[in-house]
Every structure is written in structure tokens, then in C-alpha cells.
Design a protein around this motif. Structure first.
Motif, PDB file in Angstrom:
ATOM      1  N   ALA A  87       0.858  -1.185   0.000  1.00  0.00           N
ATOM      2  CA  ALA A  87       0.000   0.000   0.000  1.00  0.00           C
ATOM      3  C   ALA A  87       0.894   1.235   0.000  1.00  0.00           C
ATOM      4  CB  ALA A  87      -0.911   0.004   1.227  1.00  0.00           C
ATOM      5  N   TYR A  88       0.660   2.122  -0.957  1.00  0.00           N
ATOM      6  CA  TYR A  88       1.434   3.355  -1.086  1.00  0.00           C
ATOM      7  C   TYR A  88       0.525   4.567  -0.882  1.00  0.00           C
ATOM      8  CZ  TYR A  88       5.687   1.140  -2.867  1.00  0.00           C
ATOM      9  OH  TYR A  88       6.843   0.412  -2.981  1.00  0.00           O
ATOM     10  N   ALA A  89       1.105   5.638  -0.337  1.00  0.00           N
ATOM     11  CA  ALA A  89       0.339   6.870  -0.137  1.00  0.00           C
ATOM     12  C   ALA A  89       1.266   8.067  -0.295  1.00  0.00           C
ATOM     13  CB  ALA A  89      -0.304   6.890   1.248  1.00  0.00           C
ATOM     14  N   TYR A  90       0.695   9.148  -0.747  1.00  0.00           N
ATOM     15  CA  TYR A  90       1.445  10.399  -0.870  1.00  0.00           C
ATOM     16  C   TYR A  90       0.527  11.549  -0.463  1.00  0.00           C
ATOM     17  CZ  TYR A  90      -0.814   9.650  -5.425  1.00  0.00           C
ATOM     18  OH  TYR A  90      -1.710   9.346  -6.412  1.00  0.00           O
ATOM     19  N   PRO A  91       1.096  12.664   0.009  1.00  0.00           N
ATOM     20  CA  PRO A  91       0.292  13.736   0.606  1.00  0.00           C
ATOM     21  C   PRO A  91      -0.085  14.826  -0.388  1.00  0.00           C
ATOM     22  CG  PRO A  91       2.591  14.170   1.016  1.00  0.00           C
ATOM     23  CD  PRO A  91       2.541  12.891   0.198  1.00  0.00           C
ATOM     24  N   PHE A  92      -0.947  15.712   0.068  1.00  0.00           N
ATOM     25  CA  PHE A  92      -1.141  16.971  -0.642  1.00  0.00           C
ATOM     26  C   PHE A  92       0.167  17.755  -0.592  1.00  0.00           C
ATOM     27  CE2 PHE A  92      -5.405  15.893   0.869  1.00  0.00           C
ATOM     28  CZ  PHE A  92      -6.189  16.140  -0.248  1.00  0.00           C
ATOM     29  N   LEU A  93       0.418  18.547  -1.638  1.00  0.00           N
ATOM     30  CA  LEU A  93       1.598  19.407  -1.677  1.00  0.00           C
ATOM     31  C   LEU A  93       1.202  20.814  -2.084  1.00  0.00           C
ATOM     32  CD1 LEU A  93       4.297  17.210  -3.496  1.00  0.00           C
ATOM     33  CD2 LEU A  93       4.047  17.597  -1.036  1.00  0.00           C
ATOM     34  N   SER A  94       1.918  21.779  -1.546  1.00  0.00           N
ATOM     35  CA  SER A  94       1.758  23.177  -1.949  1.00  0.00           C
ATOM     36  C   SER A  94       2.827  23.538  -2.973  1.00  0.00           C
ATOM     37  CB  SER A  94       1.880  24.097  -0.733  1.00  0.00           C
ATOM     38  OG  SER A  94       1.881  25.455  -1.124  1.00  0.00           O
ATOM     39  N   HIS A  95       2.498  24.490  -3.844  1.00  0.00           N
ATOM     40  CA  HIS A  95       3.467  24.930  -4.852  1.00  0.00           C
ATOM     41  C   HIS A  95       4.610  25.740  -4.241  1.00  0.00           C
ATOM     42  CE1 HIS A  95      -0.200  24.113  -7.156  1.00  0.00           C
ATOM     43  NE2 HIS A  95       0.579  23.913  -8.189  1.00  0.00           N
ATOM     44  N   ALA A  96       4.322  26.483  -3.181  1.00  0.00           N
ATOM     45  CA  ALA A  96       5.349  27.238  -2.457  1.00  0.00           C
ATOM     46  C   ALA A  96       6.161  28.143  -3.377  1.00  0.00           C
ATOM     47  CB  ALA A  96       6.265  26.292  -1.692  1.00  0.00           C
ATOM     48  N   ASN A  97       5.490  28.878  -4.257  1.00  0.00           N
ATOM     49  CA  ASN A  97       6.207  29.868  -5.078  1.00  0.00           C
ATOM     50  C   ASN A  97       6.945  30.849  -4.174  1.00  0.00           C
ATOM     51  OD1 ASN A  97       3.166  30.106  -6.957  1.00  0.00           O
ATOM     52  ND2 ASN A  97       4.877  28.761  -7.366  1.00  0.00           N
ATOM     53  N   ARG A 103      -1.397  19.890  -4.990  1.00  0.00           N
ATOM     54  CA  ARG A 103      -1.200  18.595  -5.604  1.00  0.00           C
ATOM     55  C   ARG A 103      -2.014  17.603  -4.782  1.00  0.00           C
ATOM     56  NH1 ARG A 103       2.872  14.483  -5.546  1.00  0.00           N
ATOM     57  NH2 ARG A 103       2.459  14.317  -3.306  1.00  0.00           N
ATOM     58  N   PRO A 104      -2.918  16.836  -5.413  1.00  0.00           N
ATOM     59  CA  PRO A 104      -3.771  15.951  -4.627  1.00  0.00           C
ATOM     60  C   PRO A 104      -2.988  14.829  -3.946  1.00  0.00           C
ATOM     61  CG  PRO A 104      -4.635  16.263  -6.853  1.00  0.00           C
ATOM     62  CD  PRO A 104      -3.254  16.820  -6.833  1.00  0.00           C
ATOM     63  N   ALA A 105      -3.453  14.454  -2.771  1.00  0.00           N
ATOM     64  CA  ALA A 105      -2.972  13.236  -2.136  1.00  0.00           C
ATOM     65  C   ALA A 105      -3.545  12.035  -2.880  1.00  0.00           C
ATOM     66  CB  ALA A 105      -3.388  13.214  -0.667  1.00  0.00           C
ATOM     67  N   GLY A 106      -3.098  10.832  -2.515  1.00  0.00           N
ATOM     68  CA  GLY A 106      -3.619   9.635  -3.161  1.00  0.00           C
ATOM     69  C   GLY A 106      -3.181   8.379  -2.433  1.00  0.00           C
ATOM     70  N   PHE A 107      -3.908   7.299  -2.685  1.00  0.00           N
ATOM     71  CA  PHE A 107      -3.665   6.017  -2.029  1.00  0.00           C
ATOM     72  C   PHE A 107      -3.726   4.916  -3.087  1.00  0.00           C
ATOM     73  CE2 PHE A 107      -5.879   9.003   0.650  1.00  0.00           C
ATOM     74  CZ  PHE A 107      -5.140   9.018   1.830  1.00  0.00           C
ATOM     75  N   HIS A 108      -2.758   4.007  -3.062  1.00  0.00           N
ATOM     76  CA  HIS A 108      -2.694   2.921  -4.031  1.00  0.00           C
ATOM     77  C   HIS A 108      -2.507   1.600  -3.291  1.00  0.00           C
ATOM     78  CE1 HIS A 108      -2.107   5.413  -7.767  1.00  0.00           C
ATOM     79  NE2 HIS A 108      -1.799   6.294  -6.831  1.00  0.00           N
ATOM     80  N   TYR A 109      -3.328   0.640  -3.656  1.00  0.00           N
ATOM     81  CA  TYR A 109      -3.259  -0.695  -3.067  1.00  0.00           C
ATOM     82  C   TYR A 109      -2.920  -1.671  -4.193  1.00  0.00           C
ATOM     83  CZ  TYR A 109      -5.586   1.787   0.701  1.00  0.00           C
ATOM     84  OH  TYR A 109      -5.896   2.695   1.701  1.00  0.00           O
ATOM     85  N   LEU A 110      -1.688  -2.182  -4.161  1.00  0.00           N
ATOM     86  CA  LEU A 110      -1.127  -2.906  -5.299  1.00  0.00           C
ATOM     87  C   LEU A 110      -0.896  -4.378  -4.998  1.00  0.00           C
ATOM     88  CD1 LEU A 110       1.138   0.034  -5.456  1.00  0.00           C
ATOM     89  CD2 LEU A 110       0.327  -0.725  -7.676  1.00  0.00           C
ATOM     90  N   LYS A 111      -1.041  -5.178  -6.045  1.00  0.00           N
ATOM     91  CA  LYS A 111      -0.695  -6.587  -6.010  1.00  0.00           C
ATOM     92  C   LYS A 111       0.037  -6.914  -7.311  1.00  0.00           C
ATOM     93  CE  LYS A 111      -4.831  -7.926  -3.386  1.00  0.00           C
ATOM     94  NZ  LYS A 111      -6.058  -8.783  -3.401  1.00  0.00           N
ATOM     95  N   GLY A 112       1.109  -7.676  -7.194  1.00  0.00           N
ATOM     96  CA  GLY A 112       1.848  -8.084  -8.375  1.00  0.00           C
ATOM     97  C   GLY A 112       2.188  -9.557  -8.320  1.00  0.00           C
ATOM     98  N   GLY A 113       2.240 -10.190  -9.474  1.00  0.00           N
ATOM     99  CA  GLY A 113       2.565 -11.601  -9.552  1.00  0.00           C
ATOM    100  C   GLY A 113       3.705 -11.876 -10.501  1.00  0.00           C
TER     101      GLY A 113
END
Length: 748
Positions: free
Chosen positions: A357-367, A459-469
Motif C-alpha cells: 500500500a502506497y500513499a502520498y500527501p497533498f503538496l503546496s506549490h510554495a512559489n 497537488r492531490p494526495a492519493g492512495f494505491h493498493y497494489l498486487k503483483g505476480g
């Protein structure tokens, strides 16, 4: 071929524009030439027609031989104000030292789309802008040929002059400019563009045109704009996005010395409606304070004591998003994005399976330059000076919000102190326009750093639930991803989606992408390499996991996965597998990848590759990790394929190195969290950026391939993040599946 090579070969191409695509104007000032993309406007070719105006031009040749070239696209630090005129100047055959560069007006009827985004300046204008210069050069040659009573074939140019080959006679461009009044512009399709071996400007490393002004602090940026009688304004909005003002102590603000006005703005309904792309794009509710200095306006703002109305988004939080994602993953996905083969059967029959399971956060551009705009509303017309990446939508937004005709609004594009996608939205522009109309004076709206951090289009956050074979030979035979992202109403939130063609789709026989969505009240939008900056981390990290599970070299595992097809899929989603193999092999050879097993304890190399914005990039990162969990990036190697020509090697190197460091900074430090519907971070103290002491050497190599050149502002960023996290795994054995990194993740 390394970044410092003087020339990268590229064959000349004939053009596809007609005579009706060319504008010419001649006056006592000299020759003015403009070029209009076919279909964007109806051009006129009569050089003495009064309807042809100089502002529809790209090129002006003055009698003294000096040449003014207009840059059509906004510059927010990516260097297009230098790069685009270089293309014109090359084919015009003029000394760069004699070129003066100015920003073009915002005029889509003449110039077509004028924007900075998507790394599109090069691919959109590579041919078009060279044609502009070639047509101007041909007209000057014809004017000289007429004066010498010879054919144009008897004439050639050297920088800034036409030469009569049989006699050696010379005429400067300046002396020929007025004579071009009687010259009919040639059909650009008949012109032969220069061969790369003859380039004098393209391929030459040049400093950005405005560098001298920047380093000496001359007025240049949006924040520097001044108008006679100008006032300064601050605009406070609710911490919860879209909440309206319940009450504010306007009299306390007005009592501050220098404050001229304080008033509540109801906001425009479309600005915060829960529809696709709407949230935060327009005039949000708030309170404006206007003063004769910005500091007085800020002091007045501090006394407002604003209360905000309840809003549904106040129920949202980062913890709630994560909990909801886990719940959604436990159920049936809401949508299927792609389904190849039989994933469930392939996973069941796999020799090895990997889940993560992978996740990443919201991010600001911070100009570094906060959002700002200067506006002057007068006599029913509006004039604005804005560091926008997207001027025409800004004009349309102001017209819609203020009830004006778009033709009554003039937008001046000024230099932006960083963009990264944030200035594609124009909320700051409409704020300044509204306030200027209310007070009847020119106004500069300047956001505080806290405004900028807490009212971004994240930048939107997101969640990924992965399976590989994997099969018994270590081949990837199945992959599934349940992607939990965000929605506005029923549509995926801006920049929160994923393509069905996302790699490694089409390279795995059994692959399924599913999507579920969480309703979101936080505004989102593109950040440098939108989508790719997060998806590369997820998929390239998971592929690294699969490679280790297969007992394979991660870099060679990628090459094997890509296979032997040169191109997979059809345009516009075609994937140049051969080009990606090329950069992977190049970065393998330029880095110490082969000797990575000899590194000291606590050090490792990781690899990541990614295709985005038409560029193919592979990167190797070398890290050291201390027992306390501290990460030191020692070096990054980058192999890039962006076609056959690097236009400005200085600019190209800056873009690649900056992208890599930007990506590392995101991974090491940055996250935006939401509590009670509001952003918790407010400044660089709790949203740190990479410091200069953390920056590492970035070695860059550009491969020469037989494709038209493409942009460089974004595609180097995505692979930097998984190259870092994969290197950390190589150094520590600890897999990074969420960002940003923290010492607790890595302590021995």
C-alpha cells in the motif's frame, strides 16, 4: 551527448503555413513581422494596409539594425522568454547581441494560446517560431535583391546583413527594413530552414534574457508593479475553503492609519461550487482591506476579528481521508479504469506475489513570490498586470465575475517568481480586479506567505493498493492497483486522475486498474509534472519491489519489462519503449550502477525511470543513511531523451537539475495536512523546502534521437523520487511506501 555539447544535429523541415499566416507592417520605425498560427486569425498581407498593427508582430527590425523579438508565452522562471526568441533569431540570422526581447501582449487572436504549462513551449513552437524568422530573412533578401537588380538566389545572409555573392556587396538589415514595404511575404512552405551545422544561436548556452535585471533587483516581477495613485490590498479568506463571512470588525480595520477601505466580499457562486475544477478558481468570499501601504493594509487586516460561517468541508481531515481510503479498498472499487487478461487467475497461479500500500500527501506549490496582481478599473474598462501562467482564462474569469466584455479587459503578462502550475489559476487576478472596481483606484493585491500556503490549489494526495505476480522465471505476469483518489461531485478532482495507459499497463499481460473516490472540499490543481510526480513514486517503487522479489537487478528488470518493441500503443498514448530502454542503458553506464555492491554500509543506489510531457528520463540516485535515520543524497545521474536538439543548453541543464532537486525536496520534507477542513501548515517553518546544504550534484546527459525536441520543465522530476526511495531500500532494506520521509522510518 552531454548537456554542454555545442550542437545537437537536427534536419531542417519545411513548413506548413500559408501566405495568409503572415503579418507584415512597415513604418518609419522599420520592418515589423508577425506570424499567426493558421486558423487562429485572418492575417492580412498588404504591407500598407492601415488595419495591420505593430502589436500583431513578433519581429521588428529598426533602421539601426537592432531587432526586437516578442516572446509570446509567460515566463515564470523556465526561460521561455529567452528560448522562443532564440528560435526566431536563428532563422532570421541576426546577432543575438543585437536582439532585444519583450513580452508580447495577451492577444489570442494573433498569437493563439499563450500559456506556460505542460512543458509545451518547445513542442508547440519549434517549427512555428523558426518559420517566423525564415520569412523575415527571406523578405530582407528580396528587398536587397530588388535594390541590386538581381535574383534572391544571388544573395545570402551573414548575421545582420545581406551579401551579394557575385560582388560581395553588403546591405545591413536596418538599411533594408523600410524597403520591405513592397515585398510580398513568401509562402513559408517554400523556405528551407537551416541545417543544425549552420546554427549560430540554437544550441548555444545563453543566460536568461532578464538575468541582469534579476540579480540587480530591477523592477520586473508582478510584485514590483506600480501605477500612479496605486493602493495596496490584502484579502483574507476562510481557513475552510469556500466558507462565507459571518462577521468582521470593519471599523477597527478602518481606524488603522493609512487604511482607506475595508469591506466584505460575498464571492462569486461559481468560485466555490462543488463542480469539476471550480473550487477556488474564482472570487472566493472574504474581507478586503485597502490602504496606502501594504503594511497598513496588513495591520488593518489583523484587527478584523473575522468570524466564518459553518461549511461542510470543516468535517474533512487528512486522517479522515486515510481512514476512508482503507474502507474503500476493503470494498468493491467504484470504477474500473483498465482490465487486461485475467488478473485474479494470474495472481493465483503466480510463483510469487507481492502486495503493498502506497500513499502520498497533498503538496503546496510554495512559489517564492506569493500570489499577487495589480489591477486598474477605470471608465468601465479593466487593465491588469499579473504574473499569470494562463492570461486569457484570467481575462475571461474577470469578465464573467465583473460582468464585463472580454475586449474591455487588457492583461499584461509580467515575470512570475515561480509558477509550477499554481499560476495557471487566476484567483488572485479576479480579487485585484474586484477590489479595484470597488475602491475606484489602481490596487495591488499581495498575498501573505500564509495566504499562499493555506489557499493553494494543492497537488492531490492519493492512495494505491497494489498486487503483483511473478512467474517462476521472474517475469511480471500480473499487476492490480486499486487507486483511491478524490472527487468534486462525481468527477475526479483536478490533477487527481490516472490514465489507463499508465506504465506498466500494456507491458503486463494481466493488468487491472480500479478507482474509487473520496469527496473533497480542498482545491486541487497541477503541480510540476502533475499526476506523474506522484504516480512515478508509486509504480517505480513497486516495480523495484517486484524486481527484488524476482532476485533481479532492478534496472535490468525494467529493461526486460519494456521488451524489444520500439513503440507500444498508438498516438496520442504511444509509449516509446525503445527510447526508455535507451535512457536506462545510458544512466546505467554513466553512473556506478555496476559497482553498487561495493558501497559502504548504509549507502545505496536506486533507479527510477518515467515518461511524461513527451520526455523519457532515467535517473540513478546515490544516498547515505545514518543510524539516526538521516538521509544524505550524494549524487544523482540523469539520462534524458527529449529529441534531436537542445535549444539552450544552459536553460536545459537548469531545468533538469532544478526538477531533480524539486522532486527530492518533495520526498524529503513536504506535505500539506488538513484538519477540520483547513490546512495546518502556514509557512516554511512547518512546510520546509530543501536547503542548499542538502543539494547534491546532478550529472545530466542528453541522448540524441531522431524526434522533434520537447520540453524540459517537468519530465525530469518524477523519476527522482523513486530513485531516491529505491536507493534508501538498497542502503537500509527498509521500503518507503509513504511520503515525506521521516527519521523514524529509517532509524536502525
Amino acid at each position: 551527448m552531454t548537456y554542454h555539447d555545442k550542437h545537437l544535429p537536427q534536419s531542417g523541415q519545411q513548413t506548413g503555413a500559408s501566405r495568409r499566416d503572415v503579418l507584415v507592417s512597415v513604418s518609419a520605425a522599420g520592418l515589423t513581422l508577425g506570424f499567426v498560427v493558421a486558423g487562429k486569425a485572418q492575417a492580412q498581407t498588404d504591407a500598407q494596409d492601415d488595419a495591420i498593427r505593430p502589436l500583431n508582430a513578433y519581429v521588428t527590425v529598426a533602421p539601426d539594425g537592432k531587432v526586437t523579438i516578442l516572446a509570446k508565452a509567460p515566463d515564470v522562471g523556465q526561460g521561455v522568454k529567452t528560448m522562443l526568441p532564440m528560435l526566431i533569431a536563428e532563422e532570421l540570422d541576426v546577432p543575438w547581441e543585437d536582439v532585444r526581447v519583450e513580452m508580447a501582449p495577451n492577444d489570442p487572436k494573433t498569437y493563439g494560446r499563450q500559456f506556460a504549462g505542460g512543458s509545451m513551449a518547445t513542442p508547440m513552437h519549434w517549427d512555428e517560431h523558426r518559420r517566423v524568422g525564415a520569412v523575415a530573412r527571406a523578405m530582407l533578401i528580396q528587398a536587397a535583391a530588388t535594390a541590386w537588380n538581381c535574383g534572391p538566389g544571388d544573395c545570402v545572409t551573414e548575421p545582420g546583413a545581406v551579401i551579394h555573392k557575385p560582388t560581395g556587396k553588403k546591405r545591413t538589415y536596418g538599411s533594408l527594413a523600410l524597403a520591405c514595404a513592397t515585398v510580398t511575404p513568401p509562402d513559408p512552405k517554400t523556405l528551407t530552414l537551416k541545417e543544425p551545422k549552420d546554427y549560430r544561436i540554437v544550441g548555444r548556452p545563453l543566460a536568461q534574457y532578464d538575468t541582469a535585471k534579476i540579480v540587480t533587483g530591477q523592477p520586473l516581477f508582478g510584485i514590483d508593479q506600480r501605477r500612479p495613485g496605486m493602493l495596496f490590498a490584502t484579502y483574507v479568506k476562510a481557513p475552510v475553503f469556500g466558507a462565507k463571512v459571518a462577521s468582521a470588525d470593519l471599523e477597527a480595520a478602518r481606524a488603522v492609519k493609512g487604511v482607506k477601505a475595508a469591506f466584505i466580499v460575498e464571492g462569486h457562486p461559481d468560485a466555490f461550487a462543488p463542480g469539476p475544477g471550480n473550487i477556488g478558481q474564482g472570487l472566493m468570499p472574504g474581507v478586503a482591506v485597502v490602504a496606502d501601504t501594504w503594511w497598513a493594509a496588513k495591520k488593518g487586516r489583523d484587527r478584523l476579528n473575522v468570524s466564518w460561517a459553518d461549511h461542510p468541508t470543516s468535517q474533512q481531515s487528512s486522517k479522515g481521508y486515510a481512514d476512508k481510503a482503507a474502507t474503500l479498498n476493503a470494498g468493491k472499487p467504484q470504477r474500473n479504469l483498465r482490465n487486461d487478461g485475467d488478473v485474479d487467475a494470474a495472481l493465483k497461479g503466480a510463483a510469487k506475489t507481492v502486495e503493498a500500500a502506497y500513499a502520498y500527501p497533498f503538496l503546496s506549490h510554495a512559489n517564492l513570490e506569493p500570489q499577487n496582481c495589480t489591477a486598474e478599473f477605470k471608465d468601465g474598462k479593466l487593465e491588469v498586470w499579473a504574473p499569470t501562467q494562463n492570461p486569457e482564462p484570467g481575462r475571461q474569469l474577470c469578465a464573467k465575475t465583473l460582468g464585463l466584455a472580454p475586449e474591455d479587459i487588457t492583461v499584461h503578462m509580467v515575470r512570475g517568481g515561480g509558477g509550477f502550475g499554481r499560476r495557471l489559476a487566476n484567483d488572485y487576478m479576479v480579487e485585484a480586479a474586484w477590489i479595484s472596481r470597488e475602491v475606484g483606484a489602481p490596487v495591488q493585491v499581495l498575498w501573505t506567505r500564509e495566504d499562499d500556503m493555506q489557499h493553494d490549489h494543492y497537488r492531490p494526495a492519493g492512495f494505491h493498493y497494489l498486487k503483483g505476480g511473478l512467474d517462476a522465471q521472474g517475469n511480471l505476469v500480473a499487476l492490480a492497483d486499486h487507486f483511491v483518489t478524490f472527487s468534486n461531485k462525481d468527477a475526479i478532482a483536478p490533477s487527481a486522475g490516472m490514465s489507463a495507459a499508465e506504465f506498466p499497463s500494456r507491458f503486463v499481460p494481466n493488468l487491472r486498474f480500479d478507482v474509487s473516490m473520496i469527496p473533497l472540499g480542498v482545491p486541487t490543481g497541477p503541480l510540476r509534472a502533475p499526476g506523474s510526480n506522484a504516480l512515478a513514486f508509486v509504480f517505480q517503487s513497486f516495480i523495484d519491489e517486484l524486481a527484488h522479489a524476482a532476485g533481479a537487478d532492478p534496472l535490468e528488470f525494467q529493461i526486460k519489462l519494456l521488451g524489444d518493441q520500439e513503440v507500444v500503443g498508438q498516438a496520442p498514448a504511444a509509449y516509446g519503449a525503445g527510447r526508455m530502454v535507451g535512457v536506462l542503458r545510458a544512466v546505467r553506464d554513466m553512473s556506478p550502477w555496476a559497482s553498487r555492491s561495493t558501497l559502504p554500509k548504509g549507502e545505496g543506489l536506486g533507479v527510477g525511470c518515467y515518461y511524461s510531457h513527451l520526455g523519457y528520463f532515467a535517473e540513478v540516485c546515490h544516498v547515505g543513511v545514518s543510524a539516526e535515520g538521516g538521509v544524505k543524497v550524494k549524487k544523482v545521474w540523469v539520462a534524458a531523451d527529449v529529441g534531436r536538439q537542445i535549444i539552450n543548453p544552459h536553460g536545459a541543464l537548469n531545468q533538469v537539475q532544478g526538477s531533480v532537486l524539486d522532486g527530492l525536496s518533495e520526498a524529503l520534507h513536504q506535505q500539506i495536512t488538513v484538519a477540520n477542513g483547513a490546512v495546518e501548515q502556514s509557512n516554511f517553518g512547518d512546510y520546509p523546502l530543501m536547503r542548499i546544504s542538502e543539494a547534491c550534484p546532478v550529472e545530466v546527459k542528453f541522448l540524441k534521437t531522431d524526434f522533434n525536441p520537447t520540453g524540459l520543465g517537468e519530465p525530469a522530476l518524477p523519476p527522482a523520487i523513486p530513485a531516491l526511495t529505491n536507493a534508501i531500500f538498497a542502503a537500509t532494506g527498509k521500503r518507503i511506501r509513504s511520503l515525506p520521509l521521516t527519521p523514524d522510518m529509517l532509524k536502525a
